[in-house]
Design a protein around this motif. Structure first.
Motif, PDB file in Angstrom:
ATOM      1  N   GLY A 170       0.801  -1.219   0.000  1.00  0.00           N
ATOM      2  CA  GLY A 170       0.000   0.000   0.000  1.00  0.00           C
ATOM      3  C   GLY A 170       0.832   1.265   0.000  1.00  0.00           C
ATOM      4  N   LYS A 171       1.907   1.261   0.792  1.00  0.00           N
ATOM      5  CA  LYS A 171       2.731   2.468   0.917  1.00  0.00           C
ATOM      6  C   LYS A 171       3.438   2.822  -0.382  1.00  0.00           C
ATOM      7  CE  LYS A 171       5.233   1.327   4.471  1.00  0.00           C
ATOM      8  NZ  LYS A 171       6.185   1.381   5.596  1.00  0.00           N
ATOM      9  N   TYR A 172       3.876   1.806  -1.108  1.00  0.00           N
ATOM     10  CA  TYR A 172       4.695   2.058  -2.294  1.00  0.00           C
ATOM     11  C   TYR A 172       3.895   2.015  -3.599  1.00  0.00           C
ATOM     12  CZ  TYR A 172       8.577   1.642   0.920  1.00  0.00           C
ATOM     13  OH  TYR A 172       9.442   1.844   1.969  1.00  0.00           O
ATOM     14  N   THR A 173       2.573   1.981  -3.479  1.00  0.00           N
ATOM     15  CA  THR A 173       1.712   2.006  -4.659  1.00  0.00           C
ATOM     16  C   THR A 173       0.899   3.297  -4.647  1.00  0.00           C
ATOM     17  OG1 THR A 173       1.526  -0.405  -4.676  1.00  0.00           O
ATOM     18  CG2 THR A 173      -0.118   0.813  -5.915  1.00  0.00           C
ATOM     19  N   ILE A 201      11.220  -2.014  -7.058  1.00  0.00           N
ATOM     20  CA  ILE A 201      12.491  -1.968  -6.328  1.00  0.00           C
ATOM     21  C   ILE A 201      13.631  -2.030  -7.331  1.00  0.00           C
ATOM     22  CG2 ILE A 201      13.909  -3.097  -4.558  1.00  0.00           C
ATOM     23  CD1 ILE A 201      11.300  -4.391  -3.522  1.00  0.00           C
ATOM     24  N   ALA A 202      14.614  -1.179  -7.153  1.00  0.00           N
ATOM     25  CA  ALA A 202      15.760  -1.157  -8.066  1.00  0.00           C
ATOM     26  C   ALA A 202      16.520  -2.467  -7.981  1.00  0.00           C
ATOM     27  CB  ALA A 202      16.688   0.008  -7.714  1.00  0.00           C
ATOM     28  N   PRO A 203      17.047  -2.985  -9.098  1.00  0.00           N
ATOM     29  CA  PRO A 203      17.753  -4.274  -9.099  1.00  0.00           C
ATOM     30  C   PRO A 203      18.892  -4.347  -8.100  1.00  0.00           C
ATOM     31  CG  PRO A 203      17.338  -3.548 -11.345  1.00  0.00           C
ATOM     32  CD  PRO A 203      16.954  -2.405 -10.454  1.00  0.00           C
ATOM     33  N   GLU A 204      19.636  -3.252  -7.924  1.00  0.00           N
ATOM     34  CA  GLU A 204      20.782  -3.283  -7.011  1.00  0.00           C
ATOM     35  C   GLU A 204      20.364  -3.361  -5.547  1.00  0.00           C
ATOM     36  OE1 GLU A 204      19.997   1.068  -8.186  1.00  0.00           O
ATOM     37  OE2 GLU A 204      20.064  -0.908  -9.157  1.00  0.00           O
ATOM     38  N   GLU A 205      19.090  -3.077  -5.259  1.00  0.00           N
ATOM     39  CA  GLU A 205      18.611  -3.129  -3.880  1.00  0.00           C
ATOM     40  C   GLU A 205      17.990  -4.487  -3.534  1.00  0.00           C
ATOM     41  OE1 GLU A 205      15.881   0.080  -3.475  1.00  0.00           O
ATOM     42  OE2 GLU A 205      17.396   1.629  -3.787  1.00  0.00           O
ATOM     43  N   LEU A 239       7.255 -20.371  10.434  1.00  0.00           N
ATOM     44  CA  LEU A 239       6.171 -21.230   9.956  1.00  0.00           C
ATOM     45  C   LEU A 239       6.691 -22.397   9.131  1.00  0.00           C
ATOM     46  CD1 LEU A 239       3.559 -18.508   8.901  1.00  0.00           C
ATOM     47  CD2 LEU A 239       3.315 -20.143  10.781  1.00  0.00           C
ATOM     48  N   GLY A 240       8.005 -22.461   8.970  1.00  0.00           N
ATOM     49  CA  GLY A 240       8.600 -23.534   8.188  1.00  0.00           C
ATOM     50  C   GLY A 240       8.603 -23.270   6.697  1.00  0.00           C
ATOM     51  N   GLY A 241       8.389 -22.002   6.313  1.00  0.00           N
ATOM     52  CA  GLY A 241       8.289 -21.676   4.902  1.00  0.00           C
ATOM     53  C   GLY A 241       9.429 -20.818   4.395  1.00  0.00           C
ATOM     54  N   THR A 242       9.281 -20.365   3.161  1.00  0.00           N
ATOM     55  CA  THR A 242      10.265 -19.484   2.530  1.00  0.00           C
ATOM     56  C   THR A 242       9.534 -18.308   1.896  1.00  0.00           C
ATOM     57  OG1 THR A 242      10.141 -20.681   0.415  1.00  0.00           O
ATOM     58  CG2 THR A 242      11.810 -21.413   2.012  1.00  0.00           C
ATOM     59  N   ILE A 243      10.258 -17.206   1.707  1.00  0.00           N
ATOM     60  CA  ILE A 243       9.687 -16.032   1.066  1.00  0.00           C
ATOM     61  C   ILE A 243      10.681 -15.497   0.051  1.00  0.00           C
ATOM     62  CG2 ILE A 243      10.494 -14.548   2.950  1.00  0.00           C
ATOM     63  CD1 ILE A 243       8.109 -12.707   2.353  1.00  0.00           C
ATOM     64  N   THR A 244      10.202 -15.151  -1.121  1.00  0.00           N
ATOM     65  CA  THR A 244      11.037 -14.591  -2.172  1.00  0.00           C
ATOM     66  C   THR A 244      10.353 -13.351  -2.730  1.00  0.00           C
ATOM     67  OG1 THR A 244       9.996 -16.013  -3.836  1.00  0.00           O
ATOM     68  CG2 THR A 244      12.028 -16.822  -2.813  1.00  0.00           C
ATOM     69  N   ALA A 245      11.121 -12.567  -3.465  1.00  0.00           N
ATOM     70  CA  ALA A 245      10.585 -11.333  -4.038  1.00  0.00           C
ATOM     71  C   ALA A 245      11.036 -11.189  -5.477  1.00  0.00           C
ATOM     72  CB  ALA A 245      11.046 -10.126  -3.224  1.00  0.00           C
ATOM     73  N   ASP A 246      10.175 -10.562  -6.256  1.00  0.00           N
ATOM     74  CA  ASP A 246      10.491 -10.257  -7.644  1.00  0.00           C
ATOM     75  C   ASP A 246       9.941  -8.866  -7.925  1.00  0.00           C
ATOM     76  OD1 ASP A 246      11.382 -10.705 -10.306  1.00  0.00           O
ATOM     77  OD2 ASP A 246       9.307 -11.104 -10.885  1.00  0.00           O
ATOM     78  N   SER A 247      10.718  -8.030  -8.573  1.00  0.00           N
ATOM     79  CA  SER A 247      10.272  -6.663  -8.781  1.00  0.00           C
ATOM     80  C   SER A 247      10.834  -6.094 -10.065  1.00  0.00           C
ATOM     81  CB  SER A 247      10.701  -5.782  -7.597  1.00  0.00           C
ATOM     82  OG  SER A 247      10.188  -4.472  -7.728  1.00  0.00           O
ATOM     83  N   GLU A 248      10.085  -5.141 -10.607  1.00  0.00           N
ATOM     84  CA  GLU A 248      10.536  -4.408 -11.783  1.00  0.00           C
ATOM     85  C   GLU A 248      10.282  -2.931 -11.523  1.00  0.00           C
ATOM     86  OE1 GLU A 248       9.782  -4.154 -16.612  1.00  0.00           O
ATOM     87  OE2 GLU A 248       8.882  -5.762 -15.420  1.00  0.00           O
ATOM     88  N   ALA A 249      11.338  -2.143 -11.538  1.00  0.00           N
ATOM     89  CA  ALA A 249      11.220  -0.720 -11.231  1.00  0.00           C
ATOM     90  C   ALA A 249      10.154  -0.076 -12.108  1.00  0.00           C
ATOM     91  CB  ALA A 249      12.564  -0.029 -11.426  1.00  0.00           C
TER      92      ALA A 249
END
Length: 265
Positions: A170-173, A201-205, A239-249
């Motif tokens: 919400g904050k970044y949209t 998010i910028a690729p370098e971040e 919780l025994g899980g994993t989290i990943t992120a994908d972004s395009e500036a």
């Protein structure tokens, strides 16, 4: 070894009884070696955590001191300074609250994973996220399967993770943007996706976004402490899980949580 050198081990002697004793001794040495290595890693993590916390708290404390000196010298400016003081106090409270959440998660205190329907858990949270999205001028779409999704769950952990992800979305949209919360199931896991159409998010971040106090270089005007994603990752791991992120500036960000399915008879 008695002097603290755990790099050495006992050689075989060719005598069965002594070799058996030596094997036990070597296993003990390896165990102690790993224990000390683990303790050293925990010490380094604690030191880095303390240093980061001190660094983040230093800015609002310094600002509050400056305001205090200004008011002391110019009492007539009290009303002018009060709103800014309130913002700095709120920032400190948010940082401290985030640090306490991370500390509690790291200790694992009060956590209890129990069989639950993840679909129902998300249905309980969806109205809250819907209201927040509408207040911010966003459109939220929530999608879940028609059948139950059994997992081992702690509702508080799920809320910590999703609250932070939805808050970030919400904050970044910008107002008018699209947010989506989706639950799907693959062969081995339940998959929760939080997606937005924000600034991205910028690729370098990207390699550092789950680090504590990590914020983008152009996000200082947006409220936040840089702890939200670190809390979300810690909660998901508990919780025994994993989290990943994908972004395009410029086009948005997507976070994906995988939680192991509970095998039912």
């Amino acid at each position: 070894m008695a002097g603290g050198n755990f790099l050495e081990t006992v050689d075989r002697s060719g005598i069965i009884e002594l070799d058996r004793l030596g094997e036990q001794f070597n296993r003990m040495v390896l165990y102690l070696r790993e224990s000390f290595r683990s303790l050293a890693a925990e010490r380094d993590t604690a030191q880095r955590f303390a240093a980061d916390a001190a660094h983040e708290l230093k800015t609002p404390v310094t600002t509050l001191r400056a305001y205090h000196e200004l008011i002391t010298e110019n009492p007539e400016r009290l009303k002018q300074v009060l709103p800014a003081q309130g913002r700095q106090i709120e920032r400190m409270e948010n940082i401290i609250s985030g640090l306490l959440q991370l500390a509690n998660l790291s200790e694992g205190s009060g956590l209890m994973l129990q069989p639950a329907d993840l679909r129902e858990a998300i249905h309980r949270l969806a109205p809250v996220y819907q209201a927040l999205a509408e207040d911010s001028g966003h459109h939220l779409t929530t999608t879940c399967p028609d059948s139950p999704v059994p997992v081992l769950l702690d509702q508080r952990l799920l809320e910590l993770a999703l609250n932070n992800l939805m808050d970030n979305a919400g904050k970044y949209t910008p107002p008018g943007g699209q947010l989506t919360l989706t639950l799907q199931v693959d062969t081995r896991s339940a998959v929760i996706t939080v997606k937005d159409t924000g600034k991205g998010i910028a690729p370098e971040e990207m390699p550092f976004i789950f680090e504590r106090f990590q914020r983008g270089v152009d996000t200082q005007s947006i409220p936040g402490t840089g702890l939200g994603l670190a809390i979300a990752r810690e909660a998901v791991q508990r919780l025994g899980g994993t989290i990943t992120a994908d972004s395009e500036a410029g086009r948005g960000t997507q976070f994906v949580i995988h939680l192991p399915l509970l095998q039912t008879q």
